[in-house]
Scaffold this motif. Structure first.
Motif: not given
Ligand code: ATP
Length: 484
Positions: A132-133, A136-143, A162-177
């Motif tokens: 599914l990742a 949806t274009g969500f790359i997991i990598g190895t971290n 309801t979910v709150l997503i925090e993170g720096e700009t451009g880190c993938g919050k919308e992709v996670l949503a």
């Protein structure tokens, strides 16, 4: 026979499970406190356990730890009330497979969940998640942190919370949503996103709640708002911290009552949209600073997912680069290994968005060349060189294998991006480096305009100085300063 341990001190719950599972090939055991759990674990082996979070003498989380220590393969489901959902999530972090809310209102779902514990291998979930990742274009990598985050997101996606997503700009919050939406039961319904910082207060209100014809100047037609458009789907509030105090009050009301009215209408409408909110700012700090309502944060923060910045997962950079290249239908191995190493040295204040820009830029500059993309194609700020000044860009003859040079627009864009990323980052601020970048901007822009004026006046300094609205002396001084 499959062994299932039910850990709950309420006799009615034990009776309920005995009845529910009476026809199944399951050996049921019960425990009502920590001592009984230990005794049960001594006596038998269990493939699965259902553990209530609240027990008279101990905490469900401690029971979970005991079970996982003694029987690591035992799949544990946590039973919880709504008020303890946060602890249930902690349980998932500690190795629980899932949680279910009490009282159980969907018996079929509960039965299916119990069946799946004995029929679907635990690894199947992992495979589904990865597939599914990818979709949806969500790359997991190895971290591992990223994997754990996605795994938690996958487990809560089907819950209506309801979910709150925090993170720096451009880190993938919308992709996670988007991933949360795709993994939820709402995936066939719309995912609607709105950036709260991109609208004025009035426009955002109309955008969210809709309006009736004639309700304000320019409202020529009635229009549905996003709460209606996303009613059975997911409504994603990006940069929620930018919502004005008035909008925050209105949002709180909808979250509490699930009801709203279009602007200019008194008809009460209902929304079933699942809310996901994202913010690059820490909302708890925003509450302390008086910029965000505490009650709204409480409503939004049923579950908080924090996306780590790219600099904390540099091992993922090669995976992400290959994905970004594939997205442009090119050979995913076109970046030379040394280029990837240079990229892994850099701190990426703009995170994956900045990485995507750098990859796109390098691909554009290489312009379809078949050879590998070398570090020369990376921006100067990444290869730790001074950005090539614009005057050099104009004057220098084309070199063989040149260091890619920026147009003024690209330079200003990159400069703005870097500075804003520093501003939004909020962790480590290097003020001397920022001031140096400001001086560099001033110099580069000045040089660019001088260079353009000289070009347009064919090198005539008199004409150029008139174009620049400065004296010839000043122009000569500037040219001298720039070493010409
Ligand atoms: N895990 C990932 N795999 C692949 N691409 C990603 C991933 N995370 C982010 N991206 C890409 O990075 C870019 C930025 O992602 P996104 O918009 O989700 O970030 P954001 O945190 O919501 O940004 P902002 O704070 O500016 O709203 C997008 O092009 C997105 O496709």
């Amino acid at each position: 026979m499959n062994g299932l341990l039910i850990v709950d001190d309420e006799i009615q719950v034990q009776t309920f499970f005995s009845y529910l599972l009476r026809k199944k090939d399951i050996a049921l055991s019960f425990a009502g406190n920590a001592a009984e759990v230990s005794a049960a674990l001594e006596k038998s082996t269990y493939q699965a356990a259902l553990v209530d979070l609240k027990l008279p003498d101990s905490n469900g989380l401690d029971i979970l730890k005991t079970i996982k220590k003694r029987m690591p393969a035992c799949r544990v489901i946590i039973m919880t009330g709504y008020s303890t959902v946060k602890s249930a999530l902690e349980a998932i972090r500690l190795g629980a497979e899932d949680y279910i809310e009490k009282p159980f209102d969907d018996i079929n779902e509960l039965e299916a969940l119990i069946d799946s514990l004995f029929t679907t291998p635990a690894t199947q979930r992992q495979t589904d998640l990865i597939q599914l990742a990818e979709q949806t274009g969500f790359i997991i990598g190895t971290n591992p942190d990223m994997y754990n985050l996605l795994s938690l997101a996958y487990k809560i996606a089907r819950k209506n919370i309801t979910v709150l997503i925090e993170g720096e700009t451009g880190c993938g919050k919308e992709v996670l949503a988007r991933f949360l939406h795709e993994a939820s039961m709402r995936s066939s319904q719309p995912f609607v996103g709105v950036n709260c910082g991109a609208f004025t207060e009035t426009l955002l209100e109309s955008e969210l709640f809709g309006h009736e014809k004639g309700s304000f100047t320019g409202a020529l037609h009635s229009r549905k708002g996003l709460f209606e458009a996303a009613s059975k789907g997911t409504l994603f509030f990006d940069e929620i911290a930018d919502a004005s105090p008035a909008i925050q009050v209105k949002l709180l009301r909808v979250l509490e009552t699930r009801e709203f009215m279009r602007i200019g209408s008194e008809q009460i409408r209902h929304t079933d949209a699942r809310i996901i909110a994202a913010s690059h700012a820490n909302l708890e700090q925003e509450v302390e600073r008086g910029r965000f309502r505490e009650d709204l944060l409480y409503r939004l923060n049923v579950v908080k997912l924090v996306v780590p910045p790219l600099r904390h997962r540099k091992e993922d950079i090669p995976h992400l680069v290959r994905h970004l290249i594939r997205r442009q239908h090119m050979n995913e191995n076109i970046f030379a290994p040394e280029t990837l190493s240079v990229m892994q040295e850099y701190n990426w204040p703009g995170n994956i968005r900045e990485l995507a820009n750098v990859v796109t830029r390098a691909l554009a500059l290489s312009d379809g060349e078949s050879g590998p993309i070398t570090p020369d194609y990376l921006p100067a700020s990444i290869i730790k060189q001074q950005t090539v000044s614009f005057s050099q860009a104009i004057e220098q003859p084309a070199q063989k294998n040149p260091v890619p040079q920026l147009s003024l627009e690209e330079y200003v864009e990159e400069w703005k991006h870097e500075l804003l990323a520093q501003w939004q980052n909020g962790h480590s601020i290097d003020l001397p480096a920022i001031m140096e970048r400001i001086r560099e901007l001033e110099k580069t822009i000045g040089t660019a305009f001088v260079g353009r004026a000289l070009k347009e006046s064919w090198g005539n300094q008199q004409k150029a100085s008139r174009l620049l609205n400065i004296s010839v002396r000043k122009l000569r001084y500037l040219l001298h300063e720039k070493g010409k």
